[in-house]
Design a protein around this motif. Structure first.
Motif, PDB file in Angstrom:
ATOM      1  N   ILE A  27     -12.993 -16.389   6.613  1.00 59.12           N
ATOM      2  CA  ILE A  27     -12.638 -15.727   7.874  1.00 59.12           C
ATOM      3  C   ILE A  27     -13.364 -16.386   9.044  1.00 59.12           C
ATOM      4  CG2 ILE A  27     -12.752 -13.550   9.133  1.00 59.12           C
ATOM      5  CD1 ILE A  27     -12.436 -12.111   6.447  1.00 59.12           C
ATOM      6  N   THR A  28     -14.620 -16.728   8.844  1.00 54.29           N
ATOM      7  CA  THR A  28     -15.388 -17.378   9.909  1.00 54.29           C
ATOM      8  C   THR A  28     -14.807 -18.741  10.259  1.00 54.29           C
ATOM      9  OG1 THR A  28     -17.377 -16.247   9.125  1.00 54.29           O
ATOM     10  CG2 THR A  28     -17.684 -18.137  10.596  1.00 54.29           C
ATOM     11  N   ILE A  29     -14.501 -19.517   9.240  1.00 53.94           N
ATOM     12  CA  ILE A  29     -13.925 -20.848   9.478  1.00 53.94           C
ATOM     13  C   ILE A  29     -12.574 -20.733  10.176  1.00 53.94           C
ATOM     14  CG2 ILE A  29     -13.072 -22.932   8.348  1.00 53.94           C
ATOM     15  CD1 ILE A  29     -15.115 -22.432   6.126  1.00 53.94           C
ATOM     16  N   THR A  30     -11.777 -19.715   9.794  1.00 58.55           N
ATOM     17  CA  THR A  30     -10.451 -19.529  10.393  1.00 58.55           C
ATOM     18  C   THR A  30     -10.555 -19.227  11.882  1.00 58.55           C
ATOM     19  OG1 THR A  30      -9.593 -18.701   8.284  1.00 58.55           O
ATOM     20  CG2 THR A  30      -8.310 -18.212  10.261  1.00 58.55           C
ATOM     21  N   GLN A  31     -11.489 -18.360  12.265  1.00 55.30           N
ATOM     22  CA  GLN A  31     -11.641 -18.013  13.677  1.00 55.30           C
ATOM     23  C   GLN A  31     -12.117 -19.198  14.506  1.00 55.30           C
ATOM     24  OE1 GLN A  31     -10.533 -15.220  14.902  1.00 55.30           O
ATOM     25  NE2 GLN A  31     -10.014 -14.442  12.859  1.00 55.30           N
ATOM     26  N   GLU A  32     -12.896 -20.091  13.908  1.00 56.12           N
ATOM     27  CA  GLU A  32     -13.406 -21.259  14.629  1.00 56.12           C
ATOM     28  C   GLU A  32     -12.434 -22.435  14.593  1.00 56.12           C
ATOM     29  OE1 GLU A  32     -17.072 -22.106  12.742  1.00 56.12           O
ATOM     30  OE2 GLU A  32     -18.137 -20.354  13.548  1.00 56.12           O
ATOM     31  N   TYR A  33     -11.374 -22.331  13.794  1.00 60.46           N
ATOM     32  CA  TYR A  33     -10.454 -23.456  13.605  1.00 60.46           C
ATOM     33  C   TYR A  33      -9.554 -23.602  14.822  1.00 60.46           C
ATOM     34  CZ  TYR A  33      -6.918 -26.426  11.407  1.00 60.46           C
ATOM     35  OH  TYR A  33      -6.060 -27.454  11.116  1.00 60.46           O
ATOM     36  N   ASP A  34      -9.418 -24.834  15.325  1.00 54.29           N
ATOM     37  CA  ASP A  34      -8.545 -25.151  16.458  1.00 54.29           C
ATOM     38  C   ASP A  34      -7.537 -26.200  16.006  1.00 54.29           C
ATOM     39  OD1 ASP A  34      -7.301 -25.522  18.830  1.00 54.29           O
ATOM     40  OD2 ASP A  34      -9.057 -26.281  19.914  1.00 54.29           O
ATOM     41  N   GLN A  68       4.358 -25.966  10.272  1.00 55.38           N
ATOM     42  CA  GLN A  68       3.291 -25.434   9.424  1.00 55.38           C
ATOM     43  C   GLN A  68       1.920 -25.678  10.033  1.00 55.38           C
ATOM     44  OE1 GLN A  68       4.159 -27.516   5.810  1.00 55.38           O
ATOM     45  NE2 GLN A  68       5.960 -26.271   5.321  1.00 55.38           N
ATOM     46  N   LYS A  69       1.719 -26.823  10.685  1.00 57.31           N
ATOM     47  CA  LYS A  69       0.432 -27.109  11.325  1.00 57.31           C
ATOM     48  C   LYS A  69       0.109 -26.089  12.406  1.00 57.31           C
ATOM     49  CE  LYS A  69       0.851 -32.134  10.716  1.00 57.31           C
ATOM     50  NZ  LYS A  69       1.009 -33.433  11.427  1.00 57.31           N
ATOM     51  N   GLU A  70       1.123 -25.645  13.150  1.00 52.45           N
ATOM     52  CA  GLU A  70       0.898 -24.738  14.269  1.00 52.45           C
ATOM     53  C   GLU A  70       0.948 -23.268  13.857  1.00 52.45           C
ATOM     54  OE1 GLU A  70       3.132 -25.638  17.805  1.00 52.45           O
ATOM     55  OE2 GLU A  70       3.498 -27.678  17.126  1.00 52.45           O
ATOM     56  N   ALA A  71       1.898 -22.921  12.984  1.00 49.60           N
ATOM     57  CA  ALA A  71       2.126 -21.510  12.692  1.00 49.60           C
ATOM     58  C   ALA A  71       1.078 -20.918  11.753  1.00 49.60           C
ATOM     59  CB  ALA A  71       3.521 -21.326  12.095  1.00 49.60           C
ATOM     60  N   ILE A  72       0.676 -21.655  10.708  1.00 49.50           N
ATOM     61  CA  ILE A  72      -0.246 -21.089   9.714  1.00 49.50           C
ATOM     62  C   ILE A  72      -1.600 -20.722  10.315  1.00 49.50           C
ATOM     63  CG2 ILE A  72      -1.496 -21.596   7.576  1.00 49.50           C
ATOM     64  CD1 ILE A  72       0.907 -23.160   6.613  1.00 49.50           C
ATOM     65  N   PRO A  73      -2.259 -21.597  11.112  1.00 48.57           N
ATOM     66  CA  PRO A  73      -3.540 -21.181  11.698  1.00 48.57           C
ATOM     67  C   PRO A  73      -3.421 -19.972  12.619  1.00 48.57           C
ATOM     68  CG  PRO A  73      -3.298 -23.562  11.807  1.00 48.57           C
ATOM     69  CD  PRO A  73      -1.977 -23.020  11.380  1.00 48.57           C
ATOM     70  N   MET A  74      -2.326 -19.905  13.419  1.00 50.38           N
ATOM     71  CA  MET A  74      -2.136 -18.760  14.305  1.00 50.38           C
ATOM     72  C   MET A  74      -1.951 -17.471  13.522  1.00 50.38           C
ATOM     73  SD  MET A  74      -2.417 -19.557  17.446  1.00 50.38           S
ATOM     74  CE  MET A  74      -2.475 -21.023  18.491  1.00 50.38           C
ATOM     75  N   ALA A  75      -1.187 -17.553  12.441  1.00 50.40           N
ATOM     76  CA  ALA A  75      -0.969 -16.350  11.620  1.00 50.40           C
ATOM     77  C   ALA A  75      -2.248 -15.939  10.904  1.00 50.40           C
ATOM     78  CB  ALA A  75       0.148 -16.616  10.622  1.00 50.40           C
ATOM     79  N   LEU A  76      -3.056 -16.917  10.459  1.00 53.21           N
ATOM     80  CA  LEU A  76      -4.314 -16.586   9.781  1.00 53.21           C
ATOM     81  C   LEU A  76      -5.293 -15.894  10.715  1.00 53.21           C
ATOM     82  CD1 LEU A  76      -4.923 -19.799   7.624  1.00 53.21           C
ATOM     83  CD2 LEU A  76      -4.049 -17.590   6.869  1.00 53.21           C
ATOM     84  N   LYS A  77      -5.205 -16.184  12.010  1.00 54.80           N
ATOM     85  CA  LYS A  77      -6.085 -15.532  12.980  1.00 54.80           C
ATOM     86  C   LYS A  77      -5.627 -14.123  13.332  1.00 54.80           C
ATOM     87  CE  LYS A  77      -7.767 -19.777  15.168  1.00 54.80           C
ATOM     88  NZ  LYS A  77      -7.914 -20.540  16.421  1.00 54.80           N
TER      89      LYS A  77
END
Length: 765
Positions: A27-34, A68-77
């Motif tokens: 969860i921490t890595i996901t919030q910091e991921y850009d 997938q590069k754009e949508a997956i990180p946004m959904a994980l956040k």
């Protein structure tokens, strides 16, 4: 001391602690991921759990696509996502990966209920999403299910309460929300709409609104499609407020970015409506080693073209698929077409969205699509995932300029192709010969003609579809018909109502027929039920009413009405000439006349009637003379003889009835004793051993049967089930008296088993 292979309490606590720390780090890595600075290209570069990554790699999903590069990180956040991307760009994984990650990080179990809901507009697309989930979710522990029309509702409802991820079509999902007892959505975490623009249109509006009203407002919502809807009213209906738009505004601003893949070669030809079938057959004959999809506007046209081309044998395998087929036939056709390398599929727009057919060479649009979005979805069946493909659309002179302008607004400019006259072959004489020999094909041709004309009439874009300029006679001749059938076209309101009813679940229709008090309103007298239509059904090839109405030519209506009808001539009947009928007037008399039991009540003592010369009925004793009566004895003797005879009959019947009643009573007591004995024996076993199996994503078992494993290694570790033979009573032996108590053998197998047991006992003694 703990058993070998079994974890101790301390070890389990340590594993849980490590798992919790691992989830916190994710969860921490996901919030910091850009996504912009990370420049990730592979799935392993994303903050995804090890089990999901393992399933992706084993399913050969290594490199990510742009969506997938754009949508997956946004959904994980935790953001709502409104995503649009080209067809074949991998939108399915863009929402399946966030679903698995969301439930994993929430530590979801089967006791938490439904966690994710995926809605698809078509059954085929829902089945495809389900199959992808089986591949990437192999190493997770979530249960999942597929609910679509055409399947057993009772089978689904018995298992749906234990499902964590539910995939289905809108109508069937709403049916289970209304009827399934154990299905609750109060804890839902994520809602996904694949092909969202189709789900949000008028056809599914009421159904989707009813589903959303049952879902919590705190959920996360993901919308994906190749052609996305940006309507604020549609987004407000789904409670989308803080959402991220991916691939929507960017494509609209950049004129170089079209909605179709760059590897797709697009072209068009201008062809008159009567020449379409000639061009289509000639094209198939010249591409016998290709994989082709031919899109037509209606199911009637698909059926007609498939049947006629199949009889003319172009030299390639032919398949057909449309929404009026049964689900088993649709699924079988999908599998055949996916596996074949040289085949031609005639289909409607039921497979135009999202279906991933491998290595399609050509997409032929024999009929013009209703809009540019439908064109994009159709051609997207080819050139998927960077592969090459070709598309061809047939446009009539009336459709060419306005429709090409619609495509140009979407940055799509297909090239014009010229038809080689040497390759063109006319099939009109062959069609006429086929229709002359086969009445069923003629009927199909008439229905195809009518369905195409109606499809042009109901189109909203009147600049492209010009109903008044259709060459109906020439088009009918091109189908092999001698003339254009008469057509009765309904009003636009009736057509819109029919389209709405087509996508409305039957459960909603039944509710719509009730008033505010919950009472069922009376239906119109002209409305026919399913039973009415069944009794009105006739032979559809020769003498049925609708067949005769379609085949009417320019003959007079009076002559048509006279066809094979018997008319009474010189047979006028007056009411005075009719015989008097005794009709029961009281309710009791009517009930007795209609009761089968009452009508046979006098069977044992029937009344014999004799008719006189005038045809009037009389009891036999009224016409019997006095001398004839005394020949049989006095009245008292005849009475005694009759009573004795009837008494003998009654005594015999009474004996049989008593024996039957006795046997029924004994059988009832035996069954009651058997139930008590089984209940006592069942108490020795845990009730959990008899629970129904649930499909788990973790072992890759997500089939419709929810219980078929390919191998024993894949099956989850569960207690063994007990068969009926495990509950058979064992003989109790008394060692002191050397006596063995057994049940009385009922069959030959029981007798043989008892004999072998006695022999073994004697040998042991």
């Amino acid at each position: 001391m703990a058993r070998k292979g079994k974890l101790t309490t301390a070890q389990r606590k340590q594993l849980r602690k490590q798992e919790n720390e691992y989830i916190k780090d994710l969860i921490t890595i996901t919030q910091e991921y850009d996504p912009k600075t990370a420049n990730a290209k592979l799935f392993k570069d994303l903050p995804i759990s090890r089990n999901v990554l393992k399933g992706l790699s084993q399913s050969a999903f290594i490199k990510m696509t742009d969506i997938q590069k754009e949508a997956i990180p946004m959904a994980l956040k935790g953001h709502d996502v409104l995503g649009a991307a080209k067809t074949g760009s991998g939108k399915t994984l863009a929402f399946l990966v966030p679903i698995l990650e969301k439930l994993y990080r929430e530590k979801w179990t089967e006791f938490d209920g439904l966690g994710a809901l995926v809605i698809s507009p078509t059954r085929e697309l829902a089945m495809q999403i389900y199959e992808v989930l089986t591949k990437i979710g192999t190493h997770t522990s979530f249960s999942a299910g597929l609910v679509i029309g055409g399947k057993d509702v009772k089978f689904e409802s018995e298992r749906i309460s234990k499902i964590n991820i539910l995939i289905g079509t809108p109508g069937r999902i709403l049916q289970h929300l209304d009827q399934a007892v154990g299905l609750t959505t109060s804890n839902l975490q994520m809602l996904v709409l694949d092909e969202a623009d189709r789900c949000l249109d008028m056809g599914f509006k009421k159904t989707l609104d009813a589903i959303v009203n049952n879902l919590p407002a705190t959920r996360q919502t993901l919308l994906f499609s190749a052609t996305q809807s940006n309507s604020l009213s549609d987004l407000a209906r789904l409670s989308l407020t803080d959402y991220k738009m991916i691939g929507t505004l960017e494509d609209a601003k950049d004129p170089q970015k079209a909605a179709t893949p760059s590897t797709l070669t697009q072209s068009y030809i201008e062809v008159a409506l009567p020449d379409k079938l000639d061009i289509l057959f000639s094209f198939i004959k010249s591409h016998l080693k290709a994989k082709i999809i031919v899109f037509l506007s209606s199911s009637k046209q698909v059926h007609f073209v498939y049947e006629t081309f199949r009889k003319m044998q172009p030299g390639i395998s032919l398949l057909h698929l449309h929404g009026r087929q049964k689900q088993t036939a649709r699924t079988e056709t999908l599998v055949k077409f996916s596996r074949a390398q040289q085949v031609c599929l005639f289909a409607t727009d039921v497979v135009a969205r999202g279906i991933d057919f491998p290595a399609v060479d050509w997409v032929i649009q024999a009929d013009c699509p209703e809009d540019a979005d439908t064109y994009i979805h159709r051609v997207g069946r080819s050139a998927r995932y960077g592969k090459k493909g070709k598309s061809l659309i047939m446009l009539t002179p009336q459709e060419r300029e306005p429709f090409l302008a619609r495509l140009k607004s979407k940055h799509i400019e297909p090239e014009k192709l010229n038809i080689k006259q040497s390759k063109k072959k006319s099939i009109k004489p062959q069609l006429q010969s086929l229709l002359f020999k086969d009445p069923e094909l003629k009927y199909l041709a008439q229905k195809a003609f009518i369905s195409y004309i109606r499809s042009i009439y109901i189109q909203k874009d009147k600049e492209v579809f010009k109903f008044g300029e259709l060459p109906t006679e020439e088009f009918a001749n091109s189908l092999g018909l001698p003339g254009a059938p008469k057509i009765k076209i309904k009003g636009m309101k009736a057509i819109e109502r029919a389209k709405t009813l087509k996508n409305t679940p039957r459960s909603l229709l039944s509710l719509a027929n009730t008033n505010d008090d919950g009472e069922v309103e009376k239906k119109d007298k002209n409305v026919r039920t399913k039973i009415d239509r069944m009794f009105e059904r006739k032979n559809q090839t020769v003498l049925s009413e609708h067949y005769l109405n379609i085949t009417k030519s320019n003959a007079n209506e009076d002559e048509e009405d006279d066809f094979m009808q018997v008319k009474r001539a010189n047979h006028t009947l007056n009411e005075d000439d009719l015989p008097e009928l005794s009709i029961p007037t009281s309710m009791r008399a009517q009930k007795r006349a209609l009761s089968k039991k009452a009508s046979i009540s006098t069977k044992g003592n029937a009344t014999k009637l004799v008719y006189d010369d005038e045809g009037v009925s009389h009891p036999v004793y009224e016409l019997e003379g006095e001398e004839d009566f005394h020949k049989n004895g006095t009245a008292e003797d005849q009475k005694k003889t009759f009573i004795n005879k009837e008494s003998e009959v009654m005594s015999k019947v009474d004996t049989v009835d008593k024996q039957v009643a006795k046997e029924k009573k004994q059988e009832k007591k035996r069954k009651r004793a058997e139930v008590v004995r089984r209940e006592q024996e069942a108490e020795m076993y845990d009730e959990s051993d008899f629970e129904e199996p649930v499909a788990y994503v973790g072992n890759g078992n997500l089939s419709d049967d929810m219980g078929d494993y390919e191998s024993d290694d894949e099956a989850p570790a569960k207690k063994p089930r007990y068969n009926a033979s495990d509950f058979e009573s064992e003989p109790e032996s008394d060692e002191d008296n050397n006596v063995m108590e057994v049940e009385e053998p009922q069959t030959l197998e029981d007798l043989e088993s008892l004999t072998s047991r006695l022999i073994k006992n004697n040998l042991a003694g």
